[in-house]
Design an enzyme around this catalytic site. Structure first.
Site, PDB file in Angstrom:
ATOM      1  N   LEU A  76       0.823  -1.198   0.000  1.00 39.89           N
ATOM      2  CA  LEU A  76       0.000   0.000   0.000  1.00 39.89           C
ATOM      3  C   LEU A  76       0.863   1.256   0.000  1.00 39.89           C
ATOM      4  O   LEU A  76       0.601   2.205  -0.756  1.00 39.89           O
ATOM      5  CB  LEU A  76      -0.935  -0.002   1.207  1.00 39.89           C
ATOM      6  CG  LEU A  76      -1.822   1.241   1.388  1.00 39.89           C
ATOM      7  CD1 LEU A  76      -2.630   1.541   0.133  1.00 39.89           C
ATOM      8  CD2 LEU A  76      -2.733   1.071   2.597  1.00 39.89           C
ATOM      9  N   TYR A  77       1.885   1.264   0.819  1.00 35.79           N
ATOM     10  CA  TYR A  77       2.789   2.422   0.864  1.00 35.79           C
ATOM     11  C   TYR A  77       3.474   2.631  -0.490  1.00 35.79           C
ATOM     12  O   TYR A  77       3.533   3.758  -1.002  1.00 35.79           O
ATOM     13  CB  TYR A  77       3.827   2.208   1.957  1.00 35.79           C
ATOM     14  CG  TYR A  77       4.786   3.361   2.149  1.00 35.79           C
ATOM     15  CD1 TYR A  77       4.349   4.596   2.597  1.00 35.79           C
ATOM     16  CD2 TYR A  77       6.155   3.193   1.902  1.00 35.79           C
ATOM     17  CE1 TYR A  77       5.232   5.645   2.793  1.00 35.79           C
ATOM     18  CE2 TYR A  77       7.049   4.234   2.095  1.00 35.79           C
ATOM     19  CZ  TYR A  77       6.584   5.458   2.537  1.00 35.79           C
ATOM     20  OH  TYR A  77       7.468   6.493   2.723  1.00 35.79           O
TER      21      TYR A  77
END
Length: 246
Positions: A154-155
């Site tokens: 996600l990052y």
């Protein structure tokens, strides 16, 4: 050391870590600095006092980078304080470390709001006040190019979006003499990612230089890009990562 004399800067997420180092370094180069924070007002005010002690104007603005109105509004408040805006540093970020299966819709929305929507809206608002010689520097991450561990999907997704923003805006802003650059650090020794943390040895083993970077090393590069030496640098990603993406 006065390459930014008579210039003003806004640093999002400037109360600690890389953001605080950047705010202080820009002040050392001669700029007046506004910085945003979300919760740690005391830390933000400490940075402000250090800048004022160096003879520059400074102000701390509470603004949540994940809130559309607050992110853009911080720009207007900085301009109200200083009368102009020459440098924007998009530093505020959310750092999730979560397996994809465990990411909730709320977490997804929050990370994309802080890491993508925030820089986009803050930059758009800043450009209304910027002219020839102004610069936007966005802090990315080495995970844009190389994801070393599980749990960073996600990052990495959110930070990768900044590549497109940087390239697209470079095409739009070139004729105005405004530069935009994506600066991607490697592992930096901060409270959020300490060089003596539980995963530090594994991270350090991936870095050819064999160490974590210092926040001041990122700040030095930001100051260069914001100053005369960075005037022909735009639309690109610069890695300050100790070679972790080599």
């Amino acid at each position: 050391m006065n390459e930014l004399e008579n210039k003003t800067a806004l640093v999002t997420g400037g109360s600690r870590g890389i953001g605080a180092a950047v705010a202080l370094r820009l002040a050392q180069a001669g700029a007046d600095v506004a910085l945003t924070y979300v919760s740690d007002e005391a830390a933000a005010n400490e940075v402000v006092e250090k800048i004022r002690a160096a003879g520059r104007r400074a102000v701390a603005l509470r603004a949540d980078n994940g809130d559309a109105a607050e992110a853009a509004g911080a720009v207007d408040r900085a301009v109200e304080e200083f009368g102009r805006l020459d440098v924007l540093v998009n530093n505020a970020a959310s750092f999730p470390f979560t397996a994809t299966d465990d990411v909730t819709p709320e977490q997804l929305d929050r990370v994309l709001a802080v890491n993508v929507q925030g820089p986009f809206l803050t930059t758009r608002a800043a450009l209304r006040h910027m002219g020839e010689g102004a610069s936007v520097i966005t802090i990315g991450s080495n995970v844009i190019e190389h994801v070393p561990f599980p749990g960073l999907t996600l990052y990495a997704t959110s930070k990768a979006a900044l590549v497109g923003m940087t390239r697209g805006l470079a095409r739009e802003l070139g004729s105005r003499g405004v530069t935009i650059t994506l600066l991607s650090p490697g592992p930096i020794d901060t409270d959020a990612n300490p060089a003596d943390g539980p995963n530090a040895d594994g991270i350090r083993s991936l870095v050819p230089l064999g160490r974590f970077g210092r926040a001041e090393e990122i700040a030095d590069t930001v100051a260069h890009l914001a100053g005369p030496g960075g005037r022909f640098v735009t639309g690109t990603e610069i890695h300050v990562d100790g070679g972790i993406n080599a």
